[in-house]
Design a protein around this motif. Structure first.
Motif, PDB file in Angstrom:
ATOM      1  N   GLN A 138       0.889  -1.040   0.030  1.00  6.72           N
ATOM      2  CA  GLN A 138       0.034  -0.114   0.013  1.00  6.72           C
ATOM      3  C   GLN A 138       0.890   1.282   0.044  1.00  6.72           C
ATOM      4  OE1 GLN A 138      -3.431  -0.443   2.667  1.00  6.72           O
ATOM      5  NE2 GLN A 138      -3.378   1.870   3.034  1.00  6.72           N
ATOM      6  N   ARG A 139       0.540   2.192  -0.905  1.00 12.83           N
ATOM      7  CA  ARG A 139       1.319   3.546  -0.891  1.00 12.83           C
ATOM      8  C   ARG A 139       1.476   4.271   0.199  1.00 12.83           C
ATOM      9  NH1 ARG A 139       5.538   4.846  -4.913  1.00 12.83           N
ATOM     10  NH2 ARG A 139       6.190   6.933  -4.181  1.00 12.83           N
ATOM     11  N   SER A 140       0.554   4.127   1.186  1.00 10.41           N
ATOM     12  CA  SER A 140       0.514   4.761   2.412  1.00 10.41           C
ATOM     13  C   SER A 140       0.995   4.143   3.468  1.00 10.41           C
ATOM     14  CB  SER A 140      -1.028   5.442   2.657  1.00 10.41           C
ATOM     15  OG  SER A 140      -1.803   4.187   2.673  1.00 10.41           O
ATOM     16  N   ALA A 141       1.835   3.246   3.147  1.00 12.49           N
ATOM     17  CA  ALA A 141       2.628   2.336   4.263  1.00 12.49           C
ATOM     18  C   ALA A 141       3.177   3.108   5.232  1.00 12.49           C
ATOM     19  CB  ALA A 141       3.448   1.322   3.838  1.00 12.49           C
ATOM     20  N   HIS A 142       3.284   2.391   6.488  1.00 14.60           N
ATOM     21  CA  HIS A 142       4.138   3.438   7.568  1.00 14.60           C
ATOM     22  C   HIS A 142       5.514   3.444   7.050  1.00 14.60           C
ATOM     23  CE1 HIS A 142       5.815   4.207  11.594  1.00 14.60           C
ATOM     24  NE2 HIS A 142       4.598   4.752  11.800  1.00 14.60           N
ATOM     25  N   SER A 143       6.149   4.720   7.502  1.00 10.19           N
ATOM     26  CA  SER A 143       7.597   4.796   7.139  1.00 10.19           C
ATOM     27  C   SER A 143       8.522   3.635   7.587  1.00 10.19           C
ATOM     28  CB  SER A 143       7.956   6.148   7.873  1.00 10.19           C
ATOM     29  OG  SER A 143       7.804   6.133   9.229  1.00 10.19           O
ATOM     30  N   SER A 144       7.990   3.014   8.840  1.00  8.37           N
ATOM     31  CA  SER A 144       8.814   1.979   9.138  1.00  8.37           C
ATOM     32  C   SER A 144       8.930   0.755   8.455  1.00  8.37           C
ATOM     33  CB  SER A 144       8.232   1.235  10.448  1.00  8.37           C
ATOM     34  OG  SER A 144       7.278   1.170  10.657  1.00  8.37           O
ATOM     35  N   PHE A 145       7.726   0.512   7.327  1.00 10.55           N
ATOM     36  CA  PHE A 145       7.823  -0.331   6.565  1.00 10.55           C
ATOM     37  C   PHE A 145       8.619   0.036   5.267  1.00 10.55           C
ATOM     38  CE2 PHE A 145       6.464  -3.007   2.790  1.00 10.55           C
ATOM     39  CZ  PHE A 145       6.656  -4.519   3.283  1.00 10.55           C
ATOM     40  N   ALA A 469       3.879  14.390   0.732  1.00 11.83           N
ATOM     41  CA  ALA A 469       3.313  15.741   1.136  1.00 11.83           C
ATOM     42  C   ALA A 469       2.171  15.603   2.163  1.00 11.83           C
ATOM     43  CB  ALA A 469       2.838  16.487  -0.270  1.00 11.83           C
ATOM     44  N   TYR A 470       1.832  16.416   3.052  1.00 14.40           N
ATOM     45  CA  TYR A 470       0.736  16.558   3.839  1.00 14.40           C
ATOM     46  C   TYR A 470      -0.269  17.631   3.879  1.00 14.40           C
ATOM     47  CZ  TYR A 470       2.353  12.847   6.792  1.00 14.40           C
ATOM     48  OH  TYR A 470       2.761  11.328   7.218  1.00 14.40           O
ATOM     49  N   PRO A 471      -1.427  17.579   3.372  1.00 23.88           N
ATOM     50  CA  PRO A 471      -2.065  16.371   3.088  1.00 23.88           C
ATOM     51  C   PRO A 471      -1.840  15.806   1.826  1.00 23.88           C
ATOM     52  CG  PRO A 471      -3.429  18.197   2.892  1.00 23.88           C
ATOM     53  CD  PRO A 471      -2.423  18.786   3.284  1.00 23.88           C
ATOM     54  N   PRO A 472      -2.005  14.367   1.582  1.00 27.33           N
ATOM     55  CA  PRO A 472      -2.751  13.494   2.639  1.00 27.33           C
ATOM     56  C   PRO A 472      -1.808  12.631   3.366  1.00 27.33           C
ATOM     57  CG  PRO A 472      -2.853  12.611   0.181  1.00 27.33           C
ATOM     58  CD  PRO A 472      -2.256  13.866   0.147  1.00 27.33           C
ATOM     59  N   GLY A 473      -0.450  12.664   3.071  1.00 32.57           N
ATOM     60  CA  GLY A 473       0.507  11.936   3.968  1.00 32.57           C
ATOM     61  C   GLY A 473       0.953  10.547   3.336  1.00 32.57           C
ATOM     62  N   ILE A 474       0.636  10.592   1.835  1.00 36.50           N
ATOM     63  CA  ILE A 474       1.085   9.230   1.316  1.00 36.50           C
ATOM     64  C   ILE A 474       2.563   9.545   0.690  1.00 36.50           C
ATOM     65  CG2 ILE A 474       0.806   7.946  -0.783  1.00 36.50           C
ATOM     66  CD1 ILE A 474      -2.081   8.306  -0.219  1.00 36.50           C
ATOM     67  N   VAL A 502       5.819  19.222   3.506  1.00 34.35           N
ATOM     68  CA  VAL A 502       6.474  18.035   2.866  1.00 34.35           C
ATOM     69  C   VAL A 502       7.436  17.263   3.953  1.00 34.35           C
ATOM     70  CG1 VAL A 502       7.898  16.828   0.884  1.00 34.35           C
ATOM     71  CG2 VAL A 502       6.319  18.940   0.643  1.00 34.35           C
ATOM     72  N   ARG A 503       7.324  16.261   4.265  1.00 40.51           N
ATOM     73  CA  ARG A 503       7.838  15.456   5.265  1.00 40.51           C
ATOM     74  C   ARG A 503       9.141  14.616   4.664  1.00 40.51           C
ATOM     75  NH1 ARG A 503       5.426  10.119   8.292  1.00 40.51           N
ATOM     76  NH2 ARG A 503       5.825   9.321   5.987  1.00 40.51           N
ATOM     77  N   GLY A 504      10.191  14.746   5.335  1.00 40.44           N
ATOM     78  CA  GLY A 504      11.513  14.014   4.571  1.00 40.44           C
ATOM     79  C   GLY A 504      12.323  15.015   3.898  1.00 40.44           C
ATOM     80  N   ALA A 505      11.752  16.062   3.620  1.00 40.16           N
ATOM     81  CA  ALA A 505      12.709  16.868   2.699  1.00 40.16           C
ATOM     82  C   ALA A 505      13.901  17.501   3.284  1.00 40.16           C
ATOM     83  CB  ALA A 505      11.870  18.117   2.372  1.00 40.16           C
ATOM     84  N   VAL A 506      15.122  17.422   2.613  1.00 38.35           N
ATOM     85  CA  VAL A 506      16.353  17.910   3.177  1.00 38.35           C
ATOM     86  C   VAL A 506      16.364  19.224   3.569  1.00 38.35           C
ATOM     87  CG1 VAL A 506      17.398  18.396   1.015  1.00 38.35           C
ATOM     88  CG2 VAL A 506      18.936  17.824   3.125  1.00 38.35           C
TER      89      VAL A 506
END
Length: 517
Positions: A138-145, A469-474, A502-506
């Protein structure tokens, strides 16, 4: 409708098998490990081993004052006879009880959360079948996966969940969408596994029975991240446990809604057609990932939480009734809406977790994060999460909160003149850009040198980071995927909207992106 000999012995104790080693009746207790730990703590001992506080309040006065002497006495190391050492020890018995309660063939207790479980699952899949075989996730998998994909050297293919454009949230995957994703694999490609999420953060439950059948028809085991569903199957008004619906491996974040201490979790292996192949692989991955100094306190909390779920039907019912009352009073109040009332618009949702109360505060003129902060600071009411439009209340099994206080505080929230504009911006996010092609395995991209380049110059380059990108966080791009013009436009658009990021952007400003050198 989330020495070598010593290492092996320590980790080997924290699993359950179907052998007589784990006969819980030997101890005459419904919580054998927790009871044995309490008994050990009550003994008159001189501790010349770790942990360094030696259970001595005089040696660790700060700890004793803060946590109490009982916690120090029960904080013990692994490999103690009468606790987790030897055949048929109390920990093994507790693991067997947990496997039976959740309908598992085997259960592992974890002390680094469901994130550890996701990484273990990915590592196990890495050793399952041909190295080149893909994993459909699933593209919205948790970051740990996603971390597990990197650690396990997996080759991912993705299936999109349904997306609610108004609320800016994602739900689950339908059987039809999974079937289409599997049919889209290359000729002769048999997937290592399928990884899906149910329930969602907002309580949406996917059709696990049908999804398991689709995965099995493709010759693949189904891994379900049920981090938010540890309580499922323990009351007739709750959705059924994914294990009993055909899932092959289930991630359970027991501390979330199962009642154990934070950072404790379980991983369950089902009784399906792949169990014989998966069990030794999961166990090997567990030994790689689990601490050799696993917390006795967290292990005991898992034992106690399982017992409370298994024998707490009335308490669970009380919590469900409280959640129902909260939803009803919100509806009657007329200002706010209940998000789950709109779930019938999505064919992937077949049930709803009644212990999740998601509230559309934007419909009442309040910005979601503002509502959450005000409720915490002004009213002492702590909600789980907030999006631009919603807040989510979690009512755990056995919890009966002051519903009147919550409803009164909600309706006392001031109307925010800018909230409507923020909501409109969320709705304008639109369709997600298709991911760029996978140019190299995420593991290879992650381990190679990277450089930051201007965002426009990143087009056509291979991303070194995961960006969502948030939303939706995928996740819109993962390490190893090519950055496309559509992706750059989308990320810049979201970053410019109120509340978007945007989460994860340097570079939080998105002036640059990190790409493989």
């Amino acid at each position: 409708m989330e020495g070598m000999t010593c290492t092996f012995a320590a980790t080997a104790t924290a699993t359950a098998t179907a052998t007589p080693l784990a006969d819980p009746t030997r101890f005459g207790s419904s919580t054998p490990y927790a009871d044995a730990l309490a008994g050990y703590a009550a003994r008159d001992t001189v501790r010349l081993n770790v942990p360094g506080h030696a259970a001595d309040p005089h040696a660790a006065p700060g700890l004793a004052r803060f946590f109490g002497s009982d916690v120090l006495r029960m904080d013990v190391p692994p490999l103690l006879a009468g606790l987790d050492k030897g055949d048929g020890n109390p920990l093994a018995a507790s693991l067997r009880l947990a496997a039976d309660a959740f309908g598992a063939r085997r259960t592992w207790f974890l002390t680094n959360g469901a994130s550890q479980a996701n990484r273990i699952a990915a590592l196990a899949l890495g050793a399952f079948r041909d190295a080149e075989a893909p994993v459909v996730a699933q593209r919205s998998a948790h970051s740990s996966f996603s971390d597990g994909i990197i650690l396990g050297g997996l080759s991912p293919r993705f299936v999109q969940p349904s997306i609610d454009g108004w609320f800016g949230i994602n739900h689950g995957v339908s059987p039809a969408a999974l079937r289409e994703a599997l049919a889209g694999l290359g000729a002769g490609e048999r997937p290592k596994g399928v990884y899906l999420i149910s329930p969602s953060y907002f309580g949406a439950v996917a059709d696990i029975a049908a999804l398991a059948q689709v995965a099995h028809d493709a010759g693949a085991p189904l891994i379900v991240d049920a981090a938010w569903g540890a309580h499922f199957g323990f009351h007739e008004d709750l959705p059924e446990s994914p294990l009993r619906l055909g899932a092959d491996l289930v991630v359970s974040s027991t501390h979330k809604l199962g009642g154990s201490l934070t950072q404790s979790a379980m991983l369950h292996l089902g009784h399906g057609p792949f169990a014989d192949e998966l069990e030794p692989l999961v166990d090997r991955a567990f030994k790689l990932a689990q601490s050799t100094s696993e917390s006795s306190l967290l292990l005991a909390s898992l034992d106690l939480a399982r017992d409370a779920l298994q024998h707490g039907r009335d308490r669970i019912g009380d919590a469900i009734a409280a959640a129902d009352e909260l939803r009803d009073r919100i509806r009657r109040g007329g200002r706010f809406r209940v998000v789950s009332d709109t779930f019938d618009r999505f064919d992937d949702i077949v049930a709803v977790d009644p212990l999740r109360v998601s509230i559309d505060v934007a419909s009442g003129g309040v910005h979601g994060p503002t509502a959450r902060e005000l409720l915490m600071e002004r009213d002492g009411i702590y909600l789980e999460i907030a999006t631009e439009t919603c807040v989510v209340a979690v009512i755990a099994p056995g919890v009966v909160p002051d519903i009147a206080r919550v409803v009164e505080a909600l309706h006392a929230l001031p109307i925010d003149a800018d909230a409507a504009a923020d909501v409109d911006a969320v709705g304008s996010v639109g369709a997600l850009p298709a991911p760029g092609p996978l140019a190299m395995l995420p593991r290879d991209a992650f381990l190679r040198p990277a450089e930051a380049v201007p965002i426009e110059a990143a087009v056509g380059r291979v991303s070194a980071d995961a960006l969502a990108a948030y939303p939706p966080g995928i996740p819109n791009v993962l390490p190893g995927e090519v950055i496309t013009p559509e992706l750059v436009r989308f990320l810049k658009h979201v970053a410019a909207t109120p509340g978007g990021y945007v989460r994860g952007a340097v570079d939080p400003t998105l002036a640059t992106l990190s790409v493989v050198s």
